[in-house]
Design an enzyme around this catalytic site. Structure first.
Site, PDB file in Angstrom:
ATOM      1  N   ASP A  45       0.851  -1.208   0.000  1.00 36.73           N
ATOM      2  CA  ASP A  45       0.000   0.000   0.000  1.00 36.73           C
ATOM      3  C   ASP A  45       0.881   1.251   0.000  1.00 36.73           C
ATOM      4  O   ASP A  45       0.384   2.376  -0.054  1.00 36.73           O
ATOM      5  CB  ASP A  45      -1.003  -0.009   1.163  1.00 36.73           C
ATOM      6  CG  ASP A  45      -0.336  -0.001   2.524  1.00 36.73           C
ATOM      7  OD1 ASP A  45       0.905  -0.143   2.609  1.00 36.73           O
ATOM      8  OD2 ASP A  45      -1.071   0.146   3.533  1.00 36.73           O
ATOM      9  N   SER A  46       2.221   1.041  -0.008  1.00 35.67           N
ATOM     10  CA  SER A  46       3.143   2.156  -0.245  1.00 35.67           C
ATOM     11  C   SER A  46       2.853   2.795  -1.599  1.00 35.67           C
ATOM     12  O   SER A  46       3.323   3.893  -1.879  1.00 35.67           O
ATOM     13  CB  SER A  46       4.596   1.666  -0.207  1.00 35.67           C
ATOM     14  OG  SER A  46       4.769   0.532  -1.031  1.00 35.67           O
ATOM     15  N   ASP A  84      -0.942  -6.278  -0.215  1.00 30.76           N
ATOM     16  CA  ASP A  84      -1.130  -5.577   1.054  1.00 30.76           C
ATOM     17  C   ASP A  84      -2.613  -5.302   1.281  1.00 30.76           C
ATOM     18  O   ASP A  84      -3.343  -4.970   0.335  1.00 30.76           O
ATOM     19  CB  ASP A  84      -0.406  -4.220   0.975  1.00 30.76           C
ATOM     20  CG  ASP A  84       0.507  -3.994   2.163  1.00 30.76           C
ATOM     21  OD1 ASP A  84       0.389  -4.727   3.162  1.00 30.76           O
ATOM     22  OD2 ASP A  84       1.339  -3.075   2.082  1.00 30.76           O
ATOM     23  N   LYS A 114      -0.990  -9.418   3.011  1.00 28.96           N
ATOM     24  CA  LYS A 114      -0.194  -8.908   4.141  1.00 28.96           C
ATOM     25  C   LYS A 114      -1.040  -7.913   4.914  1.00 28.96           C
ATOM     26  O   LYS A 114      -1.768  -7.114   4.305  1.00 28.96           O
ATOM     27  CB  LYS A 114       1.091  -8.233   3.636  1.00 28.96           C
ATOM     28  CG  LYS A 114       1.896  -7.560   4.758  1.00 28.96           C
ATOM     29  CD  LYS A 114       3.284  -7.140   4.318  1.00 28.96           C
ATOM     30  CE  LYS A 114       3.365  -5.742   3.760  1.00 28.96           C
ATOM     31  NZ  LYS A 114       2.886  -4.667   4.645  1.00 28.96           N
ATOM     32  N   GLU A 116      -0.951  -5.303   8.659  1.00 23.08           N
ATOM     33  CA  GLU A 116      -0.086  -4.716   9.683  1.00 23.08           C
ATOM     34  C   GLU A 116      -0.647  -4.952  11.079  1.00 23.08           C
ATOM     35  O   GLU A 116      -1.859  -4.897  11.288  1.00 23.08           O
ATOM     36  CB  GLU A 116       0.051  -3.197   9.434  1.00 23.08           C
ATOM     37  CG  GLU A 116       0.758  -2.882   8.135  1.00 23.08           C
ATOM     38  CD  GLU A 116       0.954  -1.383   7.907  1.00 23.08           C
ATOM     39  OE1 GLU A 116       0.719  -0.585   8.847  1.00 23.08           O
ATOM     40  OE2 GLU A 116       1.343  -1.026   6.785  1.00 23.08           O
ATOM     41  N   GLU A 183       9.787  -4.161  10.168  1.00 22.89           N
ATOM     42  CA  GLU A 183      10.171  -2.860   9.605  1.00 22.89           C
ATOM     43  C   GLU A 183      10.757  -1.955  10.687  1.00 22.89           C
ATOM     44  O   GLU A 183      10.157  -1.769  11.750  1.00 22.89           O
ATOM     45  CB  GLU A 183       8.952  -2.173   8.942  1.00 22.89           C
ATOM     46  CG  GLU A 183       9.323  -0.806   8.357  1.00 22.89           C
ATOM     47  CD  GLU A 183       8.364  -0.277   7.309  1.00 22.89           C
ATOM     48  OE1 GLU A 183       7.407  -0.987   6.932  1.00 22.89           O
ATOM     49  OE2 GLU A 183       8.567   0.870   6.865  1.00 22.89           O
TER      50      GLU A 183
END
Ligand code: KIV
Length: 286
Positions: A45-46, A84, A114, A116, A183
């Protein structure tokens, strides 16, 4: 080259072979990354920052992720593709997470998702893995919590925080994650986590002790505007090369040196006499 799967990736960890991962958001780049033999591709999602120009990843939607993800999957023959889960597509409940993960896999053809968070998202990880969808967790500095962290900062500093990051890793593994992104975690802590877990650890700003590494591809190609984070290494100044090529094109167009004859379909042109008669016919009509 063979197709990377959860099984081949776990075998790599067991053999002590490092795993490469890059972000990717479009078909053309996916083809190039895949051809380079990169093991896993993350449709991160970057993309909110690298492709859409936002300051954070928070505005990215599930529908947008699906559009980018489909193009990436079409470009990857061998790389294992991870989608993501964007902000607020899984935080509300395990059911919401399962429905969002299902859409990401069904509508893109990717191999895993993925999300978070550590202990806080274990119910979500259980629900998704119970449906047969492999999950990569993401702990340490989780960019979707940028407002809670007060910026993009190193996590796991100090004894209490280090214990929390390790506990998060153990919790997501217990919930079923087969991989975890660490990260901005101090390197010795990341190496300890890698030793303590069976799942694959992928580091970004977490030192060389992880099972693999991920970078945002624009960062490692020098394509970002402004400074890249400390943990980034620029492997080739592609951003500079692109600007130089764009500028050479601009000059060539403006000077008339492009297109040259070899860039045209001159052989298919009509005879001069016919073009002259067309010219006359149409000027008579005016
Ligand atoms: O969104 C992303 O690209 C990521 C990586 C930086 C790990 O989460």
């Amino acid at each position: 080259m063979t197709k990377n799967t959860t099984a081949t990736l776990v075998e790599m960890k067991l053999r002590g072979e490092k795993i490469s991962q890059l972000t990717c958001y479009d078909y053309t780049t996916a083809r190039l990354v895949d051809a380079a033999g990169i093991n896993t591709v993350l449709v991160g999602d970057s993309l909110g920052m690298t492709m859409q120009g936002y300051d954070t990843t928070l505005p990215v939607t599930l529908d947008e992720m699906i559009i980018y993800g489909r193009s990436v999957v079409r470009g990857c023959k061998n790389a294992f593709v991870i989608m993501d889960m964007p902000f607020m597509s899984y935080q509300a409940s395990a059911e919401q997470a399962l429905l969002s993960a299902g859409r990401l896999i069904k509508e893109t053809g990717a191999n895993a998702v993925k999300l978070e968070g550590g202990a806080a998202v274990c119910e979500q990880i259980k629900a998704i893995t119970n449906a047969g969808i492999p999950v990569c967790a993401h702990i340490g500095m989780t960019p979707q919590s940028v407002n809670a962290f007060g910026g993009f900062k190193v996590q796991g500093k100090g004894e209490e925080n280090a214990r929390r990051v390790l506990d998060d890793a153990l919790a997501v593994q217990e919930a079923g994650a087969f991989m975890v992104v660490l990260e901005c975690v101090p390197p010795k802590l990341a190496a300890l986590i890698t030793k303590k877990v069976k799942m694959i650890t992928i580091g970004i700003g977490a030192g060389a002790g992880c099972d693999g590494q991920v970078l945002v591809y624009q960062d490692m190609l020098g394509m970002t505007d402004g400074g890249a984070p400390k943990f980034v290494k620029c492997f080739s100044e592609i951003g500079k090369a692109m600007t130089e090529a764009f500028s050479a094109y601009d000059k060539a167009v403006k000077s008339g040196s492009f297109p040259a004859e070899e860039n045209t379909y001159a052989k298919s042109d009509c005879p001069e006499e016919f073009l002259a008669s067309l010219d006359k016919e149409y000027s008579d009509e005016e």
